[in-house]
Write an enzyme that holds these catalytic residues in place. Structure first.
Site, PDB file in Angstrom:
ATOM      1  N   ASP A 131       0.791  -1.241   0.000  1.00 19.65           N
ATOM      2  CA  ASP A 131       0.000   0.000   0.000  1.00 19.65           C
ATOM      3  C   ASP A 131       0.827   1.297   0.000  1.00 19.65           C
ATOM      4  O   ASP A 131       0.306   2.352  -0.331  1.00 19.65           O
ATOM      5  CB  ASP A 131      -0.942   0.031   1.214  1.00 19.65           C
ATOM      6  CG  ASP A 131      -1.943  -1.110   1.200  1.00 19.65           C
ATOM      7  OD1 ASP A 131      -2.164  -1.691   0.120  1.00 19.65           O
ATOM      8  OD2 ASP A 131      -2.490  -1.441   2.275  1.00 19.65           O
ATOM      9  N   GLY A 174      -5.069  -0.897  -1.938  1.00 21.83           N
ATOM     10  CA  GLY A 174      -4.452   0.234  -1.255  1.00 21.83           C
ATOM     11  C   GLY A 174      -5.143   0.580   0.056  1.00 21.83           C
ATOM     12  O   GLY A 174      -4.781   1.542   0.719  1.00 21.83           O
ATOM     13  N   ARG A 259      -0.739  -8.621  -4.992  1.00 21.65           N
ATOM     14  CA  ARG A 259       0.075  -8.947  -3.812  1.00 21.65           C
ATOM     15  C   ARG A 259       1.157  -9.986  -4.103  1.00 21.65           C
ATOM     16  O   ARG A 259       2.047 -10.206  -3.279  1.00 21.65           O
ATOM     17  CB  ARG A 259      -0.845  -9.473  -2.702  1.00 21.65           C
ATOM     18  CG  ARG A 259      -1.681  -8.393  -2.042  1.00 21.65           C
ATOM     19  CD  ARG A 259      -1.337  -8.226  -0.581  1.00 21.65           C
ATOM     20  NE  ARG A 259      -1.692  -9.371   0.180  1.00 21.65           N
ATOM     21  CZ  ARG A 259      -2.819  -9.501   0.900  1.00 21.65           C
ATOM     22  NH1 ARG A 259      -3.671  -8.504   0.956  1.00 21.65           N
ATOM     23  NH2 ARG A 259      -3.049 -10.579   1.581  1.00 21.65           N
TER      24      ARG A 259
END
Ligand code: F6P
Length: 326
Positions: A131, A174, A259
């Site tokens: 993030d 995020g 991810r």
């Protein structure tokens, strides 16, 4: 300052590409400095359950290029309680682990801040999250890989958007930060970037889309940060379509693809530098701080500050992105 016997390392919260590179750096620097190193599996959950194993130099061979985390990860509710933390402390004592390196994000450091105060165990944090929302470092480990993943995906979507004259809404991760959206949006020349840091007015967005169409733009990309105040990409697309029914819209939610994957060279470099610095910091007697990189310099930020302060995005970049996508 108590003498450090053994150091435990763990990953916690959402995984991010580069966590393995960080583990490798921590373990090898620790061994180089003469410490015995231990891996704690599944973050605070494994600490409470005593899922702890020694790590050697060969344990971290061939992992610098791998996504995910060899130590696995979890979000632990039990560690939020004093009883959970007391159990974790007992387990650490069985292995004489009296210093920790915690790789994770905000939630990880919140737990670490409590733990280090309650049990006087030095904990150093490493910023591991896609993030890039942590105060005290210019970039977090995993952010660069994530924005490259989004960029690759959005470039592909651009091809089909152009071929079909469609407006695509691409939702990126995020949490409540617009970093991933902003950087990948600029990198892909997105027509619009919607972030939680600024209010989204659907009427305004629709007006601008219409303006683009009048200027003969027949397709486009709207990058939507998952935390946007106007809703998720599905809902925003529907609201725009309500106002401009002639538009052909499509929605893509990129999800957890962001991810995973092999970390970029930048993420491996950052993870290696910060992992190395974390053991040095423990040796110097530091505790309760996150190690980050600010203006190419190693920086130490107390957990409380890293948690409390928000790292804002540079709002001027939003305006720039609009100018460049005209
Ligand atoms: O913090 C990393 C992150 O991927 C966020 O961007 C996202 O909101 C969240 O984690 C998703 O978490 P989970 O692992 O529960 O799917």
């Amino acid at each position: 300052m108590k003498r450090i016997e053994n150091i435990g390392v763990f990953t916690s919260g959402g995984d991010s590409p580069g966590m393995n590179a960080a583990i490798r750096a921590v373990v090898r620097t620790g061994i180089w400095e003469g410490f015995d190193m231990f891996g704690i599996y599944r973050g605070y959950e494994g600490m409470i359950d005593g899922h702890i194993e020694p790590l050697y130099s060969h344990s971290v061979s061939n992992i610098i290029q791998r996504g995910g985390t060899i130590l696995k990860t979890a979000r632990s509710k039990r560690f939020m309680t004093p009883q959970g933390r007391a159990l974790a402390y007992e387990q650490l004592m069985k292995y004489n682990i009296n210093a920790l390196v915690a790789i994770g994000g905000n939630g990880t450091f919140t737990g670490a801040a409590e733990f280090t105060k309650e049990f006087d165990i030095p904990v150093i944090g490493l910023p591991g999250t896609i993030d890039n929302d942590l105060y005290g470092t210019d970039y977090t480990i995993g952010f660069d890989t994530a924005i490259n993943t989004v960029t690759e995906a959005a470039d592909k979507i651009r091809d089909t958007a152009t071929a079909h004259d469609r407006l695509f809404f691409i939702q990126v991760m995020g949490r409540d930060s617009g970093y991933i959206a902003l950087w990948s949006g600029v990198a892909t020349g997105a027509e619009f970037i919607l972030v939680p840091e600024t209010k989204t007015y659907i009427d305004n967005l629709s007006r601008l889309v219409k303006h683009d169409i009048r200027k003969n733009k027949t397709s486009g990309i709207v990058i939507v940060a998952e935390g946007d105040d106007a809703g998720d990409a599905e809902s925003i697309a529907a609201q725009v379509k309500d106002r401009l029914p002639e538009l052909e819209t499509r929605v893509t939610i990129l999800g957890h693809i962001q991810r995973g994957g092999s970390p970029t060279a930048r993420d491996r470099m950052l993870a290696s530098m910060l992992g190395y610095a974390s053991v040095k910091a423990l040796k110097e007697g530091q505790q309760g701080v996150m190690v980050g990189l600010i203006n190419k310099q190693i920086a130490y930020t107390p957990f409380e500050e890293a948690i409390k302060n928000r790292k804002g995005i540079i709002l001027d970049l939003l305006e720039m992105s609009r100018v460049l996508a005209l």
